[in-house]
Design a protein around this motif. Structure first.
Motif, PDB file in Angstrom:
ATOM      1  N   SER A  81       0.662  -1.133   0.029  1.00 15.57           N
ATOM      2  CA  SER A  81      -0.120   0.141  -0.082  1.00 15.57           C
ATOM      3  C   SER A  81       0.871   1.180  -0.040  1.00 15.57           C
ATOM      4  CB  SER A  81      -1.054  -0.104   1.011  1.00 15.57           C
ATOM      5  OG  SER A  81      -1.795   1.209   1.444  1.00 15.57           O
ATOM      6  N   LEU A  82       2.131   1.437   0.428  1.00 14.67           N
ATOM      7  CA  LEU A  82       3.213   2.269   0.566  1.00 14.67           C
ATOM      8  C   LEU A  82       3.530   2.439  -0.886  1.00 14.67           C
ATOM      9  CD1 LEU A  82       3.690   4.337   2.710  1.00 14.67           C
ATOM     10  CD2 LEU A  82       6.004   3.071   2.787  1.00 14.67           C
ATOM     11  N   SER A  83       2.803   3.016  -1.995  1.00 16.38           N
ATOM     12  CA  SER A  83       3.311   3.179  -3.107  1.00 16.38           C
ATOM     13  C   SER A  83       2.617   4.189  -3.772  1.00 16.38           C
ATOM     14  CB  SER A  83       3.000   1.933  -3.962  1.00 16.38           C
ATOM     15  OG  SER A  83       3.359   2.150  -5.282  1.00 16.38           O
TER      16      SER A  83
ATOM     17  N   ASP B  97       1.503  -6.033   4.024  1.00 12.91           N
ATOM     18  CA  ASP B  97       2.287  -5.064   4.797  1.00 12.91           C
ATOM     19  C   ASP B  97       3.758  -4.934   4.365  1.00 12.91           C
ATOM     20  OD1 ASP B  97       2.369  -3.298   6.733  1.00 12.91           O
ATOM     21  OD2 ASP B  97       1.364  -4.205   8.187  1.00 12.91           O
ATOM     22  N   ILE B  98       4.523  -3.914   5.008  1.00 11.96           N
ATOM     23  CA  ILE B  98       5.714  -3.696   4.811  1.00 11.96           C
ATOM     24  C   ILE B  98       6.568  -4.182   5.630  1.00 11.96           C
ATOM     25  CG2 ILE B  98       5.279  -2.134   2.909  1.00 11.96           C
ATOM     26  CD1 ILE B  98       5.998   0.060   5.006  1.00 11.96           C
TER      27      ILE B  98
ATOM     28  N   LYS C 246       1.121   8.781   1.153  1.00 11.24           N
ATOM     29  CA  LYS C 246      -0.303   8.350   1.715  1.00 11.24           C
ATOM     30  C   LYS C 246      -0.705   6.927   1.285  1.00 11.24           C
ATOM     31  CE  LYS C 246      -5.097   9.553   2.336  1.00 11.24           C
ATOM     32  NZ  LYS C 246      -6.098  10.459   1.885  1.00 11.24           N
ATOM     33  N   PRO C 247      -0.471   6.007   2.274  1.00 11.65           N
ATOM     34  CA  PRO C 247      -0.963   4.556   1.824  1.00 11.65           C
ATOM     35  C   PRO C 247      -2.413   4.548   1.022  1.00 11.65           C
ATOM     36  CG  PRO C 247      -0.422   4.737   4.261  1.00 11.65           C
ATOM     37  CD  PRO C 247      -0.732   6.278   3.642  1.00 11.65           C
TER      38      PRO C 247
ATOM     39  N   THR D 260       2.466  -0.481   7.922  1.00 14.48           N
ATOM     40  CA  THR D 260       2.415   0.603   6.939  1.00 14.48           C
ATOM     41  C   THR D 260       1.772   1.744   7.215  1.00 14.48           C
ATOM     42  OG1 THR D 260       2.145  -0.981   5.204  1.00 14.48           O
ATOM     43  CG2 THR D 260       1.329   1.155   4.568  1.00 14.48           C
ATOM     44  N   GLU D 261       0.738   1.730   8.159  1.00 16.37           N
ATOM     45  CA  GLU D 261      -0.104   2.813   8.884  1.00 16.37           C
ATOM     46  C   GLU D 261       0.940   3.639   9.773  1.00 16.37           C
ATOM     47  OE1 GLU D 261      -3.383   0.949  10.414  1.00 16.37           O
ATOM     48  OE2 GLU D 261      -4.012   0.114   8.481  1.00 16.37           O
TER      49      GLU D 261
END
Length: 360
Positions: A82-84, A103-104, A312-313, A328-329
């Motif tokens: 999501s972090l992209s 998740d990352i 922003k995720p 990620t959050e």
């Protein structure tokens, strides 16, 4: 007044200016079949990364869209971070696929293979890592997971032109890699993208991509041609290709300078939570994690240093809401990106380090 230090700033010389003027005077500015400078750029980039084949397009988003179109992901799941930038997920929807976020890793900010493994299902079709900031995702583990789940590995290499994994260039590993050549990227163009192919069907894939990037047109002879399936208006123009050819000749040198900036940040910024250091990374930017981010960025801006938030995720946006991704959050609330572009002077780098340390 001291000139503002930009977060991104493309490095150009008279060579780019001469190349653009040459295209302008030629009046041959674009061609749907991707001949002339576009074809030259494809070949030069293919040799640079060591791919089996390459197809140039007009953006990184177009590259992702077309790459995923090769996999028939309709109603199938694509696992991605999501972090992209949102294009990574949008490309899945363009192809009627289902977005599934993993998740990352808190140390690299790349997709976590353990989280990918937990999210794999019988409906998984593609694993889509992003090489965040130019730091390669763990392609060895991800490739194994793709094999075990009978999925394809397509990587978003928008940040990773010139990056490596275990000594091999990104774009020569896995099935398909998608590059972006926006003005802020390591290889700068007005707009551009590229799909690097390494799968066993790369010749067939290239034929499909060449048609799909130009409205589905095939079998063109003079003014005669056919259209057998839907395609898009995604071909690269000659101006972008001309700049890309010049940028490619100095990319290793420019990435080496980015590494030297990142090395100083890593060694001298007084934070434990910051981007790892490795010569395999192209350092599109350099990230740090800070508390009170809004105040920190405001102060940095006031003293003339531009910073960023990447990103922003995606799963926090209305279109993609529904999953919980704790790492990620948390990271997304603290991440700040610093400039690494080759136009930075040593005084600029020292000033950034001094300022960061003073404001922590």
């Amino acid at each position: 007044m001291k000139q503002k230090i930009k977060l991104f700033d493309p490095h150009i010389t008279n060579n780019e200016c001469k190349a653009i003027l040459s295209v302008l005077k030629s009046k041959y500015w674009a061609s749907g079949d991707g001949s002339n400078l576009v074809a030259q750029f494809e070949k030069k980039f293919q040799n640079f990364i060591g791919a089996k084949s390459c197809v140039a397009v007009n953006s990184g988003t177009a590259a992702l869209h077309l790459a995923l179109s090769l996999e028939d992901i309709s109603d199938k799941e694509v696992i991605l971070p999501s972090l992209s930038f949102v294009s990574t997920a949008n490309a899945v929807l363009y192809n009627k696929g289902k977005v599934k976020f993993a998740d990352i890793d808190p140390d690299t900010l790349n997709i976590d293979p353990d989280s990918v493994k937990k999210n794999i299902s019988n409906n998984t079709k593609v694993i889509l890592p992003v090489h965040f900031g130019g730091l390669s995702a763990d392609l060895k583990k991800l490739e194994l997971l793709a094999q075990q789940s009978n999925s394809s590995l397509i990587d978003d290499a928008a940040h990773a032109t010139g990056s490596k994994f275990n000594g091999k260039k990104i774009g020569s590993i896995g099935d398909i890699s998608c590059f972006s050549f926006h003005p802020v990227k390591n290889l700068a163009m007005p707009t551009g993208g590229l799909i690097a192919l390494n799968n066993k069907n790369s010749n067939l894939s290239k034929k499909l991509l060449l048609a799909r990037r130009w409205c589905g047109i095939t079998q063109r002879k003079g003014t005669e041609y056919d259209v057998k399936e839907l395609g898009w208006n995604y071909y690269m123009n000659e101006f972008s290709a001309a700049i890309g050819i010049e940028q490619l000749t100095k990319l290793n040198k420019l990435n080496t300078k980015r590494f030297s900036v990142a090395k100083k940040f890593f060694e001298k910024i007084n934070l434990e939570r910051k981007m790892p250091l490795t010569p395999d990374c192209s350092y599109h930017f350099y990230w740090i994690l800070v508390k009170n981010r809004t105040k920190f960025r405001k102060k940095m801006n006031e003293i003339g240093i531009e910073t960023g938030i990447h990103y922003k995720p995606i799963h926090k946006m209305t279109l993609y809401q529904g999953q919980s991704l704790p790492v990620t959050e948390q990271i997304s609330k603290e991440i700040v990106t610093l400039p690494t572009h080759p136009n930075l002077s040593q005084n600029d780098v020292d000033f950034i380090i001094e300022s960061v340390n003073d404001l922590l």
